[in-house]
Design a protein around this motif. Structure first.
Motif, PDB file in Angstrom:
ATOM      1  N   VAL A 213      10.510 -12.827  -7.219  1.00 38.19           N
ATOM      2  CA  VAL A 213       9.848 -11.587  -7.634  1.00 38.19           C
ATOM      3  C   VAL A 213      10.627 -10.926  -8.760  1.00 38.19           C
ATOM      4  CG1 VAL A 213       9.215  -9.247  -6.902  1.00 38.19           C
ATOM      5  CG2 VAL A 213       8.748 -11.193  -5.402  1.00 38.19           C
TER       6      VAL A 213
ATOM      7  N   GLY B  18       1.776  -7.942  -0.987  1.00 39.54           N
ATOM      8  CA  GLY B  18       2.632  -9.086  -1.262  1.00 39.54           C
ATOM      9  C   GLY B  18       2.690 -10.104  -0.145  1.00 39.54           C
TER      10      GLY B  18
ATOM     11  N   TYR C  76       3.046 -13.335   1.684  1.00 39.36           N
ATOM     12  CA  TYR C  76       3.572 -14.585   1.129  1.00 39.36           C
ATOM     13  C   TYR C  76       3.668 -15.743   2.105  1.00 39.36           C
ATOM     14  CZ  TYR C  76       8.146 -12.620   2.752  1.00 39.36           C
ATOM     15  OH  TYR C  76       9.182 -12.063   3.479  1.00 39.36           O
TER      16      TYR C  76
ATOM     17  N   ASP D  39       3.090  -7.687  -5.878  1.00 33.31           N
ATOM     18  CA  ASP D  39       2.018  -8.530  -5.344  1.00 33.31           C
ATOM     19  C   ASP D  39       1.588  -9.575  -6.366  1.00 33.31           C
ATOM     20  OD1 ASP D  39      -0.019  -8.977  -3.157  1.00 33.31           O
ATOM     21  OD2 ASP D  39      -1.358  -8.617  -4.858  1.00 33.31           O
TER      22      ASP D  39
ATOM     23  N   ILE E  17       4.165 -12.354  -6.483  1.00 32.27           N
ATOM     24  CA  ILE E  17       4.071 -13.237  -5.321  1.00 32.27           C
ATOM     25  C   ILE E  17       2.839 -14.124  -5.415  1.00 32.27           C
ATOM     26  CG2 ILE E  17       3.606 -13.228  -2.835  1.00 32.27           C
ATOM     27  CD1 ILE E  17       5.584 -10.878  -2.625  1.00 32.27           C
TER      28      ILE E  17
END
Length: 298
Positions: A83, A144, A146, A270, A273
């Motif tokens: 990130v 975000g 993941y 976000d 990611i």
């Protein structure tokens, strides 16, 4: 401990009385009167200007985040670095202790800061995404997403050559669990307080017990079980996931938390990611750690 408070909130166990629709049982708190808005944390532009971003991560939480030789390491650490790289800044990590529950952690590290000497970090990693949390904690942007995690069972292959074990096996076969964690609670509720449930201080310790032959199986979050396989490659261990009777959910989504005042930061994280997922970078992080990667629903 995180494994107890976080997973118990997100997974839940099916209880009588029926389920609520999203937010149906949530009553918003009264809005504060005659108070001024407070800016908490750093704005996105300030992060870019300063050239670094700080991630709050849980301490002693292998394989996700822990300290090794004085440095923060683990899956969440590497995701934080992805990130930061996408944002063009340096990644810094703050290893924090898990509180009594997830709400307390988010208050202390994301949107307000602890009462005494507290401060927030820019982003908190390994925050479970759940629609009920979105309703209850308005001060946090949950974004975000993941990965997905699930409860699983590790076992010695030589003890279960014909069929991998399921929870009913543990009425007779010794199983290792983290003390007072969700797997301990689930098995005790399902089969009773039998002496076959061996309790350890952590899932990692439970896997060490399995590898040493103290039990025939271990139950807990899949990534923590698989990390035990990596530590004990010659123990003949396997891991499998399975539907669990009585669980509201046997798997959950992992994402990040950002202070609600900093929506532009939340959007940027976000997006970073999302790109790392599309490029396969996050999958490669899991693979490098010997872990199964299950992509999240986004």
């Amino acid at each position: 401990m995180l494994r107890r408070t976080l997973l118990a909130m997100v997974l839940g166990v099916a209880l009588p009385g029926g389920a609520f629709a999203r937010c149906e049982d949530y009553v918003p708190q009264a809005k504060p009167q005659n108070t001024f808005a407070q800016d908490v944390g750093r704005e996105f532009d300030r992060i870019i200007e300063d050239g670094w971003i700080e991630f709050a991560v849980y301490e002693n939480y292998a394989p996700w985040s822990y300290e090794e030789k004085g440095k923060a390491v683990g899956v969440d650490i590497e995701i934080g670095r992805l990130v930061a790289k996408a944002l063009g800044v340096e990644a810094k990590f703050r290893l924090v202790a898990a509180g009594e529950n997830l709400e307390a952690d988010l208050l202390n590290y994301v949107w307000k800061g602890a009462a005494v000497g507290g401060r927030v970090s820019d982003v908190m990693l390994h925050v479970p995404y759940d629609s009920a949390l979105v309703c209850r904690i308005e001060q946090v942007s949950f974004t975000g997403k993941y990965a997905r995690e699930s409860i699983a069972i590790a076992y010695r292959a030589s003890d279960y050559e014909e069929k991998a074990p399921t929870p009913p096996f543990f009425r007779f076969d010794a199983v290792a669990v983290e003390n007072d964690a969700i797997s301990d609670f689930y098995l005790t509720s399902l089969i009773g307080p039998v002496d076959k449930i061996h309790r350890y201080r952590s899932t990692a310790a439970a896997m060490d017990g399995l590898a040493d032959g103290d039990t025939k199986a271990a139950m807990g979050p899949r990534a923590e079980l698989e990390a035990g396989l990596v530590r004990h490659p010659d123990a003949g261990l396997k891991v499998h996931s399975l539907p669990l009777v009585g669980f509201a959910r046997g798997s959950w989504t992992i994402g990040v938390g950002v202070n609600f005042q900093h929506k532009d930061l939340a959007y940027a994280v976000d997006e970073a990611i999302e790109k790392a997922l599309a490029d396969g970078e996050i999958a490669r992080v899991f693979e490098a750690h010997g872990l199964t990667f299950t992509p999240p629903e986004r």
